[in-house]
Design a protein around this motif. Sequence first.
Motif, PDB file in Angstrom:
ATOM      1  N   VAL A  38      -4.787   4.860  -9.992  1.00  7.78           N
ATOM      2  CA  VAL A  38      -4.220   4.308  -8.757  1.00  7.78           C
ATOM      3  C   VAL A  38      -4.868   4.739  -7.407  1.00  7.78           C
ATOM      4  O   VAL A  38      -4.822   3.840  -6.380  1.00  7.78           O
ATOM      5  CB  VAL A  38      -2.565   4.355  -8.750  1.00  7.78           C
ATOM      6  N   ASP A  39      -5.376   5.896  -7.345  1.00  6.17           N
ATOM      7  CA  ASP A  39      -5.983   6.160  -6.063  1.00  6.17           C
ATOM      8  C   ASP A  39      -7.077   5.288  -5.867  1.00  6.17           C
ATOM      9  O   ASP A  39      -7.403   4.857  -4.771  1.00  6.17           O
ATOM     10  CB  ASP A  39      -6.316   7.636  -6.269  1.00  6.17           C
ATOM     11  N   GLY A  40      -7.815   5.180  -6.967  1.00  8.14           N
ATOM     12  CA  GLY A  40      -8.993   4.242  -6.833  1.00  8.14           C
ATOM     13  C   GLY A  40      -8.531   2.930  -6.473  1.00  8.14           C
ATOM     14  O   GLY A  40      -9.324   2.076  -5.593  1.00  8.14           O
ATOM     15  N   TYR A  41      -7.686   2.121  -7.370  1.00 14.33           N
ATOM     16  CA  TYR A  41      -7.017   0.846  -6.731  1.00 14.33           C
ATOM     17  C   TYR A  41      -6.573   0.895  -5.278  1.00 14.33           C
ATOM     18  O   TYR A  41      -6.668  -0.025  -4.651  1.00 14.33           O
ATOM     19  CB  TYR A  41      -5.780   0.595  -7.695  1.00 14.33           C
ATOM     20  N   LEU A  42      -5.791   1.871  -4.914  1.00 13.77           N
ATOM     21  CA  LEU A  42      -5.633   1.951  -3.533  1.00 13.77           C
ATOM     22  C   LEU A  42      -6.591   1.779  -2.481  1.00 13.77           C
ATOM     23  O   LEU A  42      -6.285   1.103  -1.539  1.00 13.77           O
ATOM     24  CB  LEU A  42      -4.585   3.416  -3.326  1.00 13.77           C
ATOM     25  N   ASN A  43      -7.634   2.592  -2.557  1.00 14.88           N
ATOM     26  CA  ASN A  43      -8.881   2.331  -1.805  1.00 14.88           C
ATOM     27  C   ASN A  43      -9.244   0.872  -1.868  1.00 14.88           C
ATOM     28  O   ASN A  43      -9.748   0.340  -0.979  1.00 14.88           O
ATOM     29  CB  ASN A  43      -9.778   3.389  -2.110  1.00 14.88           C
ATOM     30  N   ASP A  44      -9.349   0.347  -3.035  1.00 17.60           N
ATOM     31  CA  ASP A  44      -9.813  -1.226  -3.359  1.00 17.60           C
ATOM     32  C   ASP A  44      -8.955  -2.022  -2.547  1.00 17.60           C
ATOM     33  O   ASP A  44      -9.564  -2.792  -1.542  1.00 17.60           O
ATOM     34  CB  ASP A  44     -10.169  -1.517  -4.722  1.00 17.60           C
ATOM     35  N   PHE A 103      -7.699  -5.536   2.141  1.00 20.90           N
ATOM     36  CA  PHE A 103      -6.596  -5.888   3.345  1.00 20.90           C
ATOM     37  C   PHE A 103      -6.904  -5.697   4.641  1.00 20.90           C
ATOM     38  O   PHE A 103      -6.651  -6.546   5.553  1.00 20.90           O
ATOM     39  CB  PHE A 103      -5.339  -5.124   2.673  1.00 20.90           C
ATOM     40  N   ALA A 104      -7.561  -4.377   4.952  1.00 22.01           N
ATOM     41  CA  ALA A 104      -7.914  -4.282   6.305  1.00 22.01           C
ATOM     42  C   ALA A 104      -8.915  -4.925   6.857  1.00 22.01           C
ATOM     43  O   ALA A 104      -8.962  -5.482   7.840  1.00 22.01           O
ATOM     44  CB  ALA A 104      -8.497  -2.646   6.570  1.00 22.01           C
ATOM     45  N   ILE A 137       0.848  -1.329  -0.034  1.00 26.58           N
ATOM     46  CA  ILE A 137      -0.054  -0.067   0.180  1.00 26.58           C
ATOM     47  C   ILE A 137       0.951   1.354   0.003  1.00 26.58           C
ATOM     48  O   ILE A 137       0.539   2.124  -0.645  1.00 26.58           O
ATOM     49  CB  ILE A 137      -0.859   0.118   1.405  1.00 26.58           C
ATOM     50  N   GLY A 138       1.946   1.317   0.867  1.00 30.71           N
ATOM     51  CA  GLY A 138       2.712   2.574   0.835  1.00 30.71           C
ATOM     52  C   GLY A 138       3.239   2.826  -0.614  1.00 30.71           C
ATOM     53  O   GLY A 138       3.396   3.929  -0.829  1.00 30.71           O
ATOM     54  N   HIS A 139       4.029   1.579  -1.079  1.00 31.68           N
ATOM     55  CA  HIS A 139       4.369   2.211  -2.409  1.00 31.68           C
ATOM     56  C   HIS A 139       3.564   2.344  -3.618  1.00 31.68           C
ATOM     57  O   HIS A 139       3.524   3.433  -4.186  1.00 31.68           O
ATOM     58  CB  HIS A 139       5.335   0.878  -2.875  1.00 31.68           C
ATOM     59  N   LEU A 140       2.345   1.889  -3.306  1.00 34.71           N
ATOM     60  CA  LEU A 140       1.221   2.184  -4.330  1.00 34.71           C
ATOM     61  C   LEU A 140       0.584   3.420  -4.266  1.00 34.71           C
ATOM     62  O   LEU A 140       0.492   4.293  -5.109  1.00 34.71           O
ATOM     63  CB  LEU A 140       0.071   1.202  -4.036  1.00 34.71           C
ATOM     64  N   ALA A 174       1.676  10.199   3.777  1.00 31.57           N
ATOM     65  CA  ALA A 174       1.689   9.345   4.954  1.00 31.57           C
ATOM     66  C   ALA A 174       0.848   9.903   5.985  1.00 31.57           C
ATOM     67  O   ALA A 174       0.182   9.076   6.671  1.00 31.57           O
ATOM     68  CB  ALA A 174       3.165   9.416   5.509  1.00 31.57           C
ATOM     69  N   GLU A 175       0.714  11.208   5.964  1.00 30.37           N
ATOM     70  CA  GLU A 175      -0.239  11.816   6.955  1.00 30.37           C
ATOM     71  C   GLU A 175      -1.788  11.290   6.742  1.00 30.37           C
ATOM     72  O   GLU A 175      -2.376  11.038   7.695  1.00 30.37           O
ATOM     73  CB  GLU A 175      -0.190  13.258   6.832  1.00 30.37           C
ATOM     74  N   GLU A 176      -2.185  11.445   5.484  1.00 30.32           N
ATOM     75  CA  GLU A 176      -3.519  10.699   4.814  1.00 30.32           C
ATOM     76  C   GLU A 176      -3.796   9.343   5.450  1.00 30.32           C
ATOM     77  O   GLU A 176      -4.759   9.048   5.675  1.00 30.32           O
ATOM     78  CB  GLU A 176      -3.609  11.079   3.664  1.00 30.32           C
ATOM     79  N   LEU A 177      -2.714   8.630   5.121  1.00 24.13           N
ATOM     80  CA  LEU A 177      -2.876   7.059   5.461  1.00 24.13           C
ATOM     81  C   LEU A 177      -2.857   7.060   6.965  1.00 24.13           C
ATOM     82  O   LEU A 177      -3.719   5.956   7.339  1.00 24.13           O
ATOM     83  CB  LEU A 177      -1.612   6.239   4.910  1.00 24.13           C
ATOM     84  N   LEU A 178      -2.204   7.689   7.781  1.00 19.23           N
ATOM     85  CA  LEU A 178      -2.368   7.498   9.049  1.00 19.23           C
ATOM     86  C   LEU A 178      -3.737   8.117   9.487  1.00 19.23           C
ATOM     87  O   LEU A 178      -4.190   7.612  10.563  1.00 19.23           O
ATOM     88  CB  LEU A 178      -1.316   8.552   9.805  1.00 19.23           C
ATOM     89  N   ARG A 179      -4.366   8.831   8.907  1.00 10.56           N
ATOM     90  CA  ARG A 179      -5.584   9.389   9.205  1.00 10.56           C
ATOM     91  C   ARG A 179      -6.658   8.182   9.174  1.00 10.56           C
ATOM     92  O   ARG A 179      -7.895   8.397   9.772  1.00 10.56           O
ATOM     93  CB  ARG A 179      -6.134  10.683   8.503  1.00 10.56           C
ATOM     94  N   ARG A 180      -6.503   7.283   8.556  1.00 12.65           N
ATOM     95  CA  ARG A 180      -7.395   6.285   8.298  1.00 12.65           C
ATOM     96  C   ARG A 180      -7.302   5.175   9.516  1.00 12.65           C
ATOM     97  O   ARG A 180      -8.087   4.473   9.705  1.00 12.65           O
ATOM     98  CB  ARG A 180      -7.049   5.417   6.815  1.00 12.65           C
TER      99      ARG A 180
END
Length: 408
Positions: free
Chosen positions: A342-348, A353-354, A326-329, A401-407
Amino acid sequence: MSPLPESAAAESVVGWSEREQLDFFSSGELLALLSEVSSGVIGGDPDVSLVEVHHRPGAGVSGVFEVVGDAETIYLGATAEKLPRVPEGTVTLEGPNGRVVVWLHPADPMLPGLGLATTPEAVGETWGGGRRLEDLRTLTYRPLRRAVMLARFDDGEELFLKVLRRDAAVMHAKHEMLLAVGIPAPVPAGLPVAEVLALRRVAGMPLAEDLMHSGVLPLSPERIVALLDSLPQGLMDVPVRESWSDRLEWYVLAAVTALPAAEQRIRALGSRIDVVLDSARRGPLVPSHGDFYEANIFVAGGKITGLLDIDSAGPGYLVDDLACFIGHLAVLPGIDGRYVDVDGYLNDYARAFASELERRDTDPAGFYARSAAVVLSLVAGARDEEDPDWETLALDRIVIAEELLRRA
């Protein structure tokens, strides 16, 4: 070609900061010193330029330099890292706060097989089997760490020559282990020679390429998890390597070194990630890839056809492999504007995964925090002396990174 002239430099304290090392490697002072050293090899007044710089957090800074003379071009490697010993054939230069060890490429002091892998005659004799070598080129080279060469023979076969510091036999065994359980790792072309492992090409294309051009999700999350689940139990006998999140403090330091103006923001981000990781359930220790992202996965028709770069494969955690993915994506759109989907793929992928990790009693919050840690580890890697906008890319990665951490 003459070796580098011997240095009479005295031993010095190796206590300078990595920020100071980076500044020195980009300075005219070092270029002038290298020009003086290389004049003893190719004569005249050589022109020296920095090709690339590598910063390994907690170890130090190394670089590759091009030296152009009147009749030939050579390359020098240099490092401010503290080596276990200063090998023969190197030069020790004194920087403003410490020493720099310099060598004539390919005589890397920590890669014993680099000379073999970069010499066409030796490559043809060692791996040609009577075939003619048509092309030999460097794909990657990280001073003191590793290199990969591509050798192409006249029958069309290509071999990737992986040059390692040590443990090439262990790497060979890992490939055989994965192949034995049906995982499409690259097939070794024989046993290692002088810490060089020759590998055959896998089928398909990098997932990175498919992500760029496919209009739909090119590889399902289920196939990715199934691949990781199928890693052989024999990997549990390999020494454990730290994950990206285990080295968070070093990557914070590297990011601060690259972007000192953003130090407060970077350290605050690292602290917030730490808080989440302290309480997040990580799941059981299992066989893991250790460097699992789109460039190391080959695909064709929605199926996985190759799994590359298993250097770090061993005991680990599923959450770390998925977070690495996810981080590299997440940083791909900043690398190339053609990654429009890719932004849409990342969310999928992230949602799938979660959900799977939660089913396995692993905290999704920790998954997102570890993904953020991976992106933070990539901040310093945005540094590119030839790109005047590299700092913008590095700052964008902090935002990601900040956006991912907010999830979390």
